[in-house]
Design an enzyme around this catalytic site. Sequence first.
Site, PDB file in Angstrom:
ATOM      1  N   GLU A   1      -3.599 -27.051 -23.867  1.00 41.25           N
ATOM      2  CA  GLU A   1      -3.116 -28.380 -23.479  1.00 41.25           C
ATOM      3  C   GLU A   1      -2.592 -27.984 -22.016  1.00 41.25           C
ATOM      4  O   GLU A   1      -1.566 -27.389 -21.806  1.00 41.25           O
ATOM      5  CB  GLU A   1      -1.730 -28.759 -24.165  1.00 41.25           C
ATOM      6  CG  GLU A   1      -2.244 -29.142 -25.621  1.00 41.25           C
ATOM      7  CD  GLU A   1      -1.111 -29.398 -26.760  1.00 41.25           C
ATOM      8  OE1 GLU A   1       0.109 -29.582 -26.106  1.00 41.25           O
ATOM      9  OE2 GLU A   1      -1.256 -29.442 -27.837  1.00 41.25           O
TER      10      GLU A   1
ATOM     11  N   HIS B   1       1.243 -24.705 -25.889  1.00 35.77           N
ATOM     12  CA  HIS B   1      -0.126 -24.409 -26.753  1.00 35.77           C
ATOM     13  C   HIS B   1      -1.152 -24.443 -25.634  1.00 35.77           C
ATOM     14  O   HIS B   1      -1.515 -25.217 -24.769  1.00 35.77           O
ATOM     15  CB  HIS B   1      -0.433 -25.812 -27.591  1.00 35.77           C
ATOM     16  CG  HIS B   1       0.695 -26.171 -28.306  1.00 35.77           C
ATOM     17  ND1 HIS B   1       1.101 -27.216 -28.622  1.00 35.77           N
ATOM     18  CD2 HIS B   1       1.248 -25.225 -29.302  1.00 35.77           C
ATOM     19  CE1 HIS B   1       2.210 -27.258 -29.915  1.00 35.77           C
ATOM     20  NE2 HIS B   1       1.946 -25.885 -30.480  1.00 35.77           N
TER      21      HIS B   1
ATOM     22  N   HIS C   1       3.180 -31.257 -22.905  1.00 32.05           N
ATOM     23  CA  HIS C   1       2.085 -31.101 -23.637  1.00 32.05           C
ATOM     24  C   HIS C   1       0.949 -31.821 -23.365  1.00 32.05           C
ATOM     25  O   HIS C   1       0.955 -32.754 -22.592  1.00 32.05           O
ATOM     26  CB  HIS C   1       2.599 -31.353 -25.335  1.00 32.05           C
ATOM     27  CG  HIS C   1       3.402 -30.396 -25.649  1.00 32.05           C
ATOM     28  ND1 HIS C   1       3.229 -29.466 -26.761  1.00 32.05           N
ATOM     29  CD2 HIS C   1       4.840 -29.928 -25.203  1.00 32.05           C
ATOM     30  CE1 HIS C   1       4.314 -28.563 -26.922  1.00 32.05           C
ATOM     31  NE2 HIS C   1       5.011 -28.845 -26.193  1.00 32.05           N
TER      32      HIS C   1
ATOM     33  N   GLU D   1       4.176 -35.573 -23.539  1.00 34.27           N
ATOM     34  CA  GLU D   1       2.600 -35.619 -23.801  1.00 34.27           C
ATOM     35  C   GLU D   1       2.067 -36.354 -22.713  1.00 34.27           C
ATOM     36  O   GLU D   1       2.214 -37.450 -22.395  1.00 34.27           O
ATOM     37  CB  GLU D   1       2.483 -36.281 -25.103  1.00 34.27           C
ATOM     38  CG  GLU D   1       3.218 -35.596 -26.234  1.00 34.27           C
ATOM     39  CD  GLU D   1       2.337 -34.680 -26.879  1.00 34.27           C
ATOM     40  OE1 GLU D   1       1.117 -34.182 -26.470  1.00 34.27           O
ATOM     41  OE2 GLU D   1       2.920 -33.848 -27.746  1.00 34.27           O
TER      42      GLU D   1
END
Length: 416
Positions: A96, A93, A200, A289
């Site tokens: 990110e 993404h 991410h 993440e």
Amino acid sequence: MKLVLFATLFVASLSFKFYDPVNDERKLETYFDNDFIEEKLFYLQDQYPDLVQTTSLGKTPKNREMWAVTITQNVSHWETHNRPSVKYVANMHGNEIRGRGLIMKLVYYLTTQYDQDSDVRNLVDSTIFHLVPTINPDGFANAKPMCSGVIGRYTSESIDINRDFPDHWSSGEKMRYAKETLFIMDYAQKITPVLGISFHDGALVTNYPWDGHPDLYTGQYAQSPDDALFISLAKTYSLNHASMSDVSKQCVSDHFPDGITNGNQWYKVFNGMQDWNYVDVDCFELTIELGCCKYPADPAETFSDVWADNFESIFEFTAMAHQTIRGKVETWDGTPILGVKIHVDGIDKDITVRHPEGYYWRPLVPGVYNITATKTGYFPLTFRNIVVTERASTVANFILISRNQVRRARRKQRRS
């Protein structure tokens, strides 16, 4: 058949000396663009030609290259090495961004510290690193510093790459995929990775399969056949992170004990890269993440913290690529046999031998296992009571006998 037991391959990474590669390149703590990635990867390839190989996976719709770098000793022959591969990618993404800096710092660390730290040398000599700093360079070029939102998330053709992979739960395939998706799919299938990470932003947690299950609602636990292994891999990353396992340091409204979550239990995702890697490539991949704010305003603070926070996690996780049953599958005359299924009793997930030399690596939690190699046209072969211990691999080399060869031998015997 003879087995070689407990061939320890890796030294615990806690002895690694911390070093911040920003000392070598100040721009690693800026929001560098795709040209910087290209320039520095080729610079490091020139400086360390035996360690670094830079490759373009293809050009995006906006004509930007997707760069990948392979790092290992004697890198020009990495395809034939009997070493496990890991695949770490970022910026799927485009908004990110922490993973971009983390992977570029990892590239610098592995190369500049190779001759300075014997543990780094041991790691690079025994492992093949495949690193992609950005899967979505077009998206990043469109992104802006914002903690939330979707500006830059998608490709230039408005595709969410992490909803763009084949779905193993359905029989049909999409007619068209994003170019970026096809590039990373082709890459993953070529390099035969044992473990993988996709970095991410938007939370602070380690996510593991299944990401989505058609028979379960969001919030329900979706257990994969390798659930125990995925939990072990996830905890290896989260518990070695500076703060991920501390619930008080996680994002507002999040509560992830030990800093890990099952994907479907968090929120359901179909057509994601994580599950596709597990099913189609036999790559045991996690989604990491790295932070609550997707695109922070201060790059220096962001990239300095992310390297320090994840330093031990990355190397402890990489060591898990060596906690395997591994070996080679071949005929009596030493010809590698590809396409062989490696089955472990009690685990409903086989891996396929894809390495051109017939090598395989089956990661497992410590325990005692029966393992079988099967392929149509060959007699199956089973090894029993193989012991797997922490940070060690057990070698199980299979020599499979062709059914046709036996039939020909019997016919020849009858004629004589």
